[in-house]
Scaffold this motif. Structure first.
Motif, PDB file in Angstrom:
ATOM      1  N   UNK A  56       0.806  -1.221   0.000  1.00  0.00           N
ATOM      2  CA  UNK A  56       0.000   0.000   0.000  1.00  0.00           C
ATOM      3  C   UNK A  56       0.836   1.265   0.000  1.00  0.00           C
ATOM      4  N   UNK A  57       1.883   1.314   0.849  1.00  0.00           N
ATOM      5  CA  UNK A  57       2.690   2.542   0.883  1.00  0.00           C
ATOM      6  C   UNK A  57       3.599   2.645  -0.330  1.00  0.00           C
ATOM      7  N   UNK A  58       3.780   1.570  -1.066  1.00  0.00           N
ATOM      8  CA  UNK A  58       4.708   1.603  -2.195  1.00  0.00           C
ATOM      9  C   UNK A  58       4.025   1.918  -3.517  1.00  0.00           C
ATOM     10  N   UNK A  59       2.690   1.994  -3.505  1.00  0.00           N
ATOM     11  CA  UNK A  59       1.977   2.187  -4.765  1.00  0.00           C
ATOM     12  C   UNK A  59       1.926   3.660  -5.161  1.00  0.00           C
ATOM     13  N   UNK A  60       2.186   3.977  -6.430  1.00  0.00           N
ATOM     14  CA  UNK A  60       1.965   5.356  -6.865  1.00  0.00           C
ATOM     15  C   UNK A  60       0.457   5.629  -6.876  1.00  0.00           C
ATOM     16  N   UNK A  61       0.057   6.734  -6.239  1.00  0.00           N
ATOM     17  CA  UNK A  61      -1.366   7.068  -6.105  1.00  0.00           C
ATOM     18  C   UNK A  61      -2.056   7.127  -7.467  1.00  0.00           C
ATOM     19  N   UNK A  79      -2.576   4.936   0.913  1.00  0.00           N
ATOM     20  CA  UNK A  79      -1.318   5.140   1.630  1.00  0.00           C
ATOM     21  C   UNK A  79      -1.558   5.440   3.112  1.00  0.00           C
ATOM     22  N   UNK A  80      -2.444   6.411   3.454  1.00  0.00           N
ATOM     23  CA  UNK A  80      -2.711   6.629   4.883  1.00  0.00           C
ATOM     24  C   UNK A  80      -3.207   5.365   5.584  1.00  0.00           C
ATOM     25  N   UNK A  81      -4.036   4.588   4.888  1.00  0.00           N
ATOM     26  CA  UNK A  81      -4.565   3.359   5.469  1.00  0.00           C
ATOM     27  C   UNK A  81      -3.425   2.417   5.846  1.00  0.00           C
TER      28      UNK A  81
END
Lengths: 317, 341
Positions: free
Chosen positions: B120-125, B217-219
């Motif tokens: 999740x934190x590694x994905x481009x929004x 990302x926040x999740x």
């Protein structure tokens, strides 16, 4: 009586020394052993090493040069779906395992070469931010007083903005392009390094070995460069590893907005941006660059987390 | 505020050539600068600006030719709705995920949840947004799960503001009319209170994908912090005490563990605001939403000083308010903070 006790104490410490010399384990060896024990950290390391390998050996791995337009050379059109012979694609069609892009270039080759751009960018931004940030932080922490105040207030101002918006503003000042995007991302990541370095320096400054060096007459410069900075670097290594991930992600974001790498450079963010309006008809041209970014960022994130756990035994559970 | 003013002026490039085009004549530029007060000395501009902000006059957008306050009335509600939906999704999904991972520490569930958080934190929004749009608008097109890939409302669907529905008599151009217009632009809220259910459902459908995109990302970050914070709390002596006096495991976790582990989680939620705003630029671009993010992007690249300044002041104010709320919640979560003033 006292003498006997002292001798005994010396002997026991000597035997402790012997024990140590039987199994010499340096701090680094210990860290390495702990890092190896972390599965996710090792996965991250493997991903990163594979990516570095891919970037270095790009001309050998990629079947085509990244910017070669295949019109007239092969029987392919723009935005062809992936064709892999092993998976049942007819043998008479040329193989493009990730299809072709809007300019009839081999997508896979561009992805492979893209690793060079992203990794270089990640390493360079972090190096700049690390050098500038830790110098400022060390200076602030070591000297204190008004220098500390001025430096840290500037850092607070930079941290006060959402980092992507600040990077956009800086690129607006410097003009769009990969090099300026690199500078912008480096600037917005400086405060993190400065703050960590300052905190480290503040605590190390009070330690006994620094006091000892001061008593021995070491100059400020010797103290700072010889004693304080080398001992403060550990958390910065972790921050830098995670910083590469953030830098790559933010650079891709800037490129997506048209402010970073410009076509025809094979950069994942700009490849994705070029084809974003065709996502409903040729999703593979958006899917693959995004996956490439994600895997790269994931690799550095996992490696950074693993390093942090390995360097800080108190976090071990 | 002053920093923003000077920083924006430091951007080279004339607003004139950005607005009138590269071929604008010198005379045209001169007239343009005169009309917009750009020929005054910088300190005069600064003094006028501070005076204006104190009277809530944020100046006029050079690019859109409307007052900045009008632009805010039009754009801000969308971004607030988007950010709030994203934050709600992030908290409602992230916190339980973190709790589950911590309760099943060192099991496959824990590993799976953390792998999910790492991805999740590694994905481009923007990539996630495009892929979700493709999945829900193309692949699932003729299923009940189909969702629109962009925009705020479907073509032809219009949200009638509550003050029109309820026949309020508002004076054109007054502050009160402005406030009502601002509130009325919260489409989901407006259609809800006025009972325009088809409009409400349409707006909600349009909001789902952008909100999920922005929330990812926040999740993931919230899930990770909740997990490590709860793990730490569960090792404390008071947990052993609670267990030894015979409290049920659910009660131990919810009353003793969770309550004590929420402080870092709340701090992180407050810090996500900046990330949400950065992400809003990308999310609004992907889903073609006319919000603050896209307006700010246009303003920065188009040298629209007034808009950048006005929006930045509002964003900074938002930061202050959110951080105040976070600080206040500390007192609620940890009575020791409340007692020690």
């Amino acid at each position: 009586m006292t003498n006997k006790k002292t001798v005994e104490a010396l002997e026991s410490s000597a035997s402790a020394d012997n024990l140590l010399s039987e199994r010499p384990t340096s701090q680094w060896a210990l860290t390495l052993r702990r890092f190896r024990g972390r599965k996710s950290g090792m996965i991250g390391l493997v991903i990163v090493l594979l990516l570095i390998g891919m970037a270095l050996l790009a001309p050998l791995i990629a079947p085509y040069p990244p910017n070669e337009v295949l019109i007239g050379k092969e029987d392919v059109g723009p935005r062809e779906k992936p064709c892999i012979h092993l998976l049942g694609c007819p043998e008479d069609q040329p193989q493009h395992i990730m299809g072709t892009d809007g300019n009839v270039r081999d997508e896979f080759s561009r992805i492979v070469y893209g690793a060079r751009v992203s990794l270089t960018l990640g390493f360079f931004t972090v190096t700049i931010a690390l050098i500038v940030g830790s110098t400022l932080g060390a200076l602030a922490g070591f000297t204190g007083g008004w220098i500390d105040n001025v430096i840290m207030r500037i850092m607070d101002v930079v941290l006060g903005f959402p980092s992507l918006l600040l990077a956009i503003a800086i690129v607006a000042v410097l003009g769009p392009g990969l090099q300026n995007a690199l500078i912008a991302i480096a600037i917005v990541s400086i405060p993190a390094y400065a703050r960590v370095m300052r905190a480290q320096v503040l605590s190390i400054k009070e330690s006994d070995y620094v006091a000892a060096s001061t008593a021995l007459g070491a100059s400020s410069r010797q103290l700072l460069l010889g004693r304080v900075v080398p001992n403060a670097l550990t958390p910065l290594v972790v921050l830098a590893t995670l910083g590469v991930a953030t830098a790559i992600l933010e650079a891709a974001g800037l490129s997506f907005l048209g402010l970073g790498a410009q076509p025809p450079l094979a950069e994942w963010g700009s490849m994705l941006a070029t084809e974003r309006n065709n996502v409903f008809t040729s999703p593979h041209l958006v899917f693959f660059p995004g996956i490439a970014i994600m895997i790269t960022v994931l690799g550095f994130n996992l490696m950074g987390d693993g390093l942090r756990d390995a360097l800080d035994p108190s976090l071990n559970r | 505020m002053v920093v923003v003013f000077l920083l924006i002026r430091a951007i080279p490039g004339e607003p004139c050539s950005a607005i009138l085009g590269e071929q604008a004549t010198v005379e045209a530029c001169e007239r343009f600068n005169e009309a917009n007060g750009l020929n005054d000395p910088i300190w005069v501009q600064l003094a006028i600006y501070i005076g204006n902000v104190l009277t809530f006059n944020l100046g006029e957008s050079i690019q859109f030719s409307v007052p900045v306050s009008q632009l805010l009335i039009e754009r801000l509600p969308l971004t607030i709705e988007l950010a709030m939906s994203a934050l709600i999704i992030a908290v409602v999904v992230g916190v339980p995920l973190g709790i589950i991972a911590a309760r099943r520490h060192n099991t496959a569930i824990d590993a799976g949840t953390m792998a999910f958080a790492n991805i999740g934190v590694s994905m481009p929004v923007f990539w996630l947004g495009l892929m979700l749009a493709y999945l829900f608008a193309v692949v699932l097109k003729d299923t009940p799960f189909a969702l629109p890939p962009g925009g705020r409302l479907s073509a032809g669907v219009i949200s009638v503001p509550y003050y029109v529905v309820w026949n309020w008599n508002l004076t054109e151009g007054s502050t009160w009319a402005g406030i009502n217009e601002f509130v009325g632009n919260f489409v989901i809220f407006n259609s809800f209170i006025t009972g325009q259910w088809s409009v409400w459902w349409d707006a909600v459908q349009h909001m789902i994908l952008p909100a999920i995109t922005l929330a990812t990302i926040p999740m993931a970050i919230i899930a990770r912090i909740t997990r490590s914070s709860l793990l730490e709390a569960m090792n404390k002596d008071y947990i052993r005490t609670a267990r030894s006096k015979g409290a049920t495991e659910t009660r131990v976790v919810s009353k003793h563990g969770l309550r004590n582990s929420l402080l870092p989680v709340v701090t992180i939620i407050g810090l996500q605001l900046g990330l949400l705003l950065g992400g809003a630029v990308l999310t609004e671009t992907v889903f073609r939403l006319a919000g603050v993010g896209t307006a700010l992007f246009d303003a920065i690249t188009g040298r629209d000083y007034a808009v950048v300044q006005g929006f930045t002041v509002i964003i900074a104010a938002g930061y202050v308010v959110v951080n105040l709320l976070v600080d206040l919640s500390y007192g609620y979560l940890d009575p020791r903070i409340r007692v020690s003033k």
